[in-house]
Motif scaffolding. Structure first.
Motif, PDB file in Angstrom:
ATOM      1  N   SER A 188      45.056  -6.440  -0.661  1.00  0.00           N
ATOM      2  CA  SER A 188      45.974  -7.490  -0.207  1.00  0.00           C
ATOM      3  C   SER A 188      45.648  -7.963   1.207  1.00  0.00           C
ATOM      4  O   SER A 188      46.128  -9.008   1.638  1.00  0.00           O
ATOM      5  CB  SER A 188      47.422  -6.991  -0.272  1.00  0.00           C
ATOM      6  N   SER A 189      44.805  -7.227   1.928  1.00  0.00           N
ATOM      7  CA  SER A 189      44.396  -7.621   3.277  1.00  0.00           C
ATOM      8  C   SER A 189      43.062  -8.363   3.281  1.00  0.00           C
ATOM      9  O   SER A 189      42.545  -8.690   4.344  1.00  0.00           O
ATOM     10  CB  SER A 189      44.273  -6.391   4.183  1.00  0.00           C
ATOM     11  N   LEU A 190      42.505  -8.603   2.093  1.00  0.00           N
ATOM     12  CA  LEU A 190      41.226  -9.305   1.970  1.00  0.00           C
ATOM     13  C   LEU A 190      41.424 -10.663   1.328  1.00  0.00           C
ATOM     14  O   LEU A 190      42.294 -10.833   0.462  1.00  0.00           O
ATOM     15  CB  LEU A 190      40.256  -8.506   1.100  1.00  0.00           C
ATOM     16  N   HIS A 191      40.603 -11.625   1.730  1.00  0.00           N
ATOM     17  CA  HIS A 191      40.618 -12.960   1.137  1.00  0.00           C
ATOM     18  C   HIS A 191      39.172 -13.397   0.939  1.00  0.00           C
ATOM     19  O   HIS A 191      38.365 -13.294   1.864  1.00  0.00           O
ATOM     20  CB  HIS A 191      41.341 -13.970   2.023  1.00  0.00           C
ATOM     21  N   VAL A 192      38.868 -13.879  -0.268  1.00  0.00           N
ATOM     22  CA  VAL A 192      37.538 -14.398  -0.572  1.00  0.00           C
ATOM     23  C   VAL A 192      37.720 -15.855  -0.979  1.00  0.00           C
ATOM     24  O   VAL A 192      38.483 -16.162  -1.888  1.00  0.00           O
ATOM     25  CB  VAL A 192      36.859 -13.597  -1.709  1.00  0.00           C
ATOM     26  N   ASP A 193      37.026 -16.765  -0.276  1.00  0.00           N
ATOM     27  CA  ASP A 193      37.124 -18.201  -0.540  1.00  0.00           C
ATOM     28  C   ASP A 193      35.724 -18.781  -0.697  1.00  0.00           C
ATOM     29  O   ASP A 193      34.786 -18.319  -0.055  1.00  0.00           O
ATOM     30  CB  ASP A 193      37.808 -18.934   0.617  1.00  0.00           C
ATOM     31  N   VAL A 194      35.608 -19.825  -1.534  1.00  0.00           N
ATOM     32  CA  VAL A 194      34.361 -20.576  -1.651  1.00  0.00           C
ATOM     33  C   VAL A 194      34.695 -22.035  -1.426  1.00  0.00           C
ATOM     34  O   VAL A 194      35.597 -22.584  -2.049  1.00  0.00           O
ATOM     35  CB  VAL A 194      33.710 -20.400  -3.038  1.00  0.00           C
ATOM     36  N   VAL A 195      33.956 -22.671  -0.516  1.00  0.00           N
ATOM     37  CA  VAL A 195      34.179 -24.073  -0.199  1.00  0.00           C
ATOM     38  C   VAL A 195      33.115 -24.913  -0.888  1.00  0.00           C
ATOM     39  O   VAL A 195      31.925 -24.615  -0.795  1.00  0.00           O
ATOM     40  CB  VAL A 195      34.127 -24.304   1.333  1.00  0.00           C
ATOM     41  N   SER A 196      33.558 -25.946  -1.593  1.00  0.00           N
ATOM     42  CA  SER A 196      32.646 -26.860  -2.261  1.00  0.00           C
ATOM     43  C   SER A 196      32.681 -28.187  -1.518  1.00  0.00           C
ATOM     44  O   SER A 196      33.734 -28.560  -1.006  1.00  0.00           O
ATOM     45  CB  SER A 196      33.105 -27.046  -3.704  1.00  0.00           C
ATOM     46  N   PRO A 197      31.642 -28.935  -1.391  1.00  0.00           N
ATOM     47  CA  PRO A 197      30.312 -28.787  -1.967  1.00  0.00           C
ATOM     48  C   PRO A 197      29.334 -28.021  -1.070  1.00  0.00           C
ATOM     49  O   PRO A 197      28.170 -27.879  -1.409  1.00  0.00           O
ATOM     50  CB  PRO A 197      29.849 -30.231  -2.139  1.00  0.00           C
ATOM     51  N   SER A 198      29.798 -27.497   0.042  1.00  0.00           N
ATOM     52  CA  SER A 198      28.889 -26.799   0.961  1.00  0.00           C
ATOM     53  C   SER A 198      28.489 -25.416   0.459  1.00  0.00           C
ATOM     54  O   SER A 198      27.558 -24.817   0.984  1.00  0.00           O
ATOM     55  CB  SER A 198      29.526 -26.682   2.349  1.00  0.00           C
ATOM     56  N   ILE A 250      26.075 -18.534   2.868  1.00  0.00           N
ATOM     57  CA  ILE A 250      25.745 -19.792   2.199  1.00  0.00           C
ATOM     58  C   ILE A 250      25.164 -19.449   0.833  1.00  0.00           C
ATOM     59  O   ILE A 250      24.156 -18.752   0.736  1.00  0.00           O
ATOM     60  CB  ILE A 250      24.742 -20.616   3.030  1.00  0.00           C
ATOM     61  N   LEU A 251      25.830 -19.922  -0.211  1.00  0.00           N
ATOM     62  CA  LEU A 251      25.380 -19.673  -1.574  1.00  0.00           C
ATOM     63  C   LEU A 251      24.304 -20.687  -1.958  1.00  0.00           C
ATOM     64  O   LEU A 251      24.297 -21.809  -1.451  1.00  0.00           O
ATOM     65  CB  LEU A 251      26.548 -19.779  -2.549  1.00  0.00           C
ATOM     66  N   PRO A 252      23.414 -20.316  -2.863  1.00  0.00           N
ATOM     67  CA  PRO A 252      22.393 -21.273  -3.294  1.00  0.00           C
ATOM     68  C   PRO A 252      23.014 -22.463  -4.012  1.00  0.00           C
ATOM     69  O   PRO A 252      24.122 -22.387  -4.542  1.00  0.00           O
ATOM     70  CB  PRO A 252      21.510 -20.466  -4.242  1.00  0.00           C
ATOM     71  N   ARG A 253      22.295 -23.553  -4.036  1.00  0.00           N
ATOM     72  CA  ARG A 253      22.769 -24.806  -4.634  1.00  0.00           C
ATOM     73  C   ARG A 253      23.156 -24.628  -6.102  1.00  0.00           C
ATOM     74  O   ARG A 253      24.100 -25.237  -6.591  1.00  0.00           O
ATOM     75  CB  ARG A 253      21.654 -25.841  -4.490  1.00  0.00           C
ATOM     76  N   GLU A 254      22.432 -23.758  -6.812  1.00  0.00           N
ATOM     77  CA  GLU A 254      22.700 -23.585  -8.244  1.00  0.00           C
ATOM     78  C   GLU A 254      23.831 -22.604  -8.543  1.00  0.00           C
ATOM     79  O   GLU A 254      24.088 -22.281  -9.699  1.00  0.00           O
ATOM     80  CB  GLU A 254      21.428 -23.190  -8.988  1.00  0.00           C
ATOM     81  N   ALA A 255      24.527 -22.130  -7.532  1.00  0.00           N
ATOM     82  CA  ALA A 255      25.641 -21.200  -7.746  1.00  0.00           C
ATOM     83  C   ALA A 255      26.811 -21.918  -8.417  1.00  0.00           C
ATOM     84  O   ALA A 255      27.158 -23.035  -8.053  1.00  0.00           O
ATOM     85  CB  ALA A 255      26.098 -20.609  -6.421  1.00  0.00           C
TER      86      ALA A 255
END
Length: 100
Positions: free
Chosen positions: A9-19, A57-62
């Motif tokens: 509950s103290s962790l947060h994982v986010d992914v921002v698109s399109p970056s 930074i995730l690869p473009r194909e992720a």
């Protein structure tokens, strides 16, 4: 990521698109017996307390819609699948000659 002593509950994982930037944030609370007073002698603490942020930074194909995260025994595992539409596709093109 190694996150010993941190509750899910103290962790947060986010992914921002399109970056395609994956961000892991969390906060580790002070361990009992830890003191901010330098004159007080306490046991050795080998973990830092406080907030942290890690960005990748995730690869473009992720495929960011497929990102999953699990935590077990102080280890956070983040899985990212490769997007089907970004896989390499080769199609042979028939060559024709004019006038034949």
């Amino acid at each position: 990521a190694d996150v010993p002593g941190i509750d899910a509950s103290s962790l947060h994982v986010d992914v921002v698109s399109p970056s395609n930037i994956l961000t892991i944030r969390g906060e580790r609370e002070k361990v009992r017996g830890e003191s901010s007073d330098e004159k007080v002698l306490t046991r050795t603490i080998q973990r830092h307390s406080g907030r942290f942020v890690n960005k990748y930074i995730l690869p473009r194909e992720a495929n960011i819609d497929s990102v999953t995260a699990t935590i077990k025994n102080g280890v956070l595992v983040v899985r990212v699948a490769k997007s089907e539409k970004e896989k390499t596709h080769v199609r042979r093109v028939q060559i024709s000659t004019e006038g034949e």
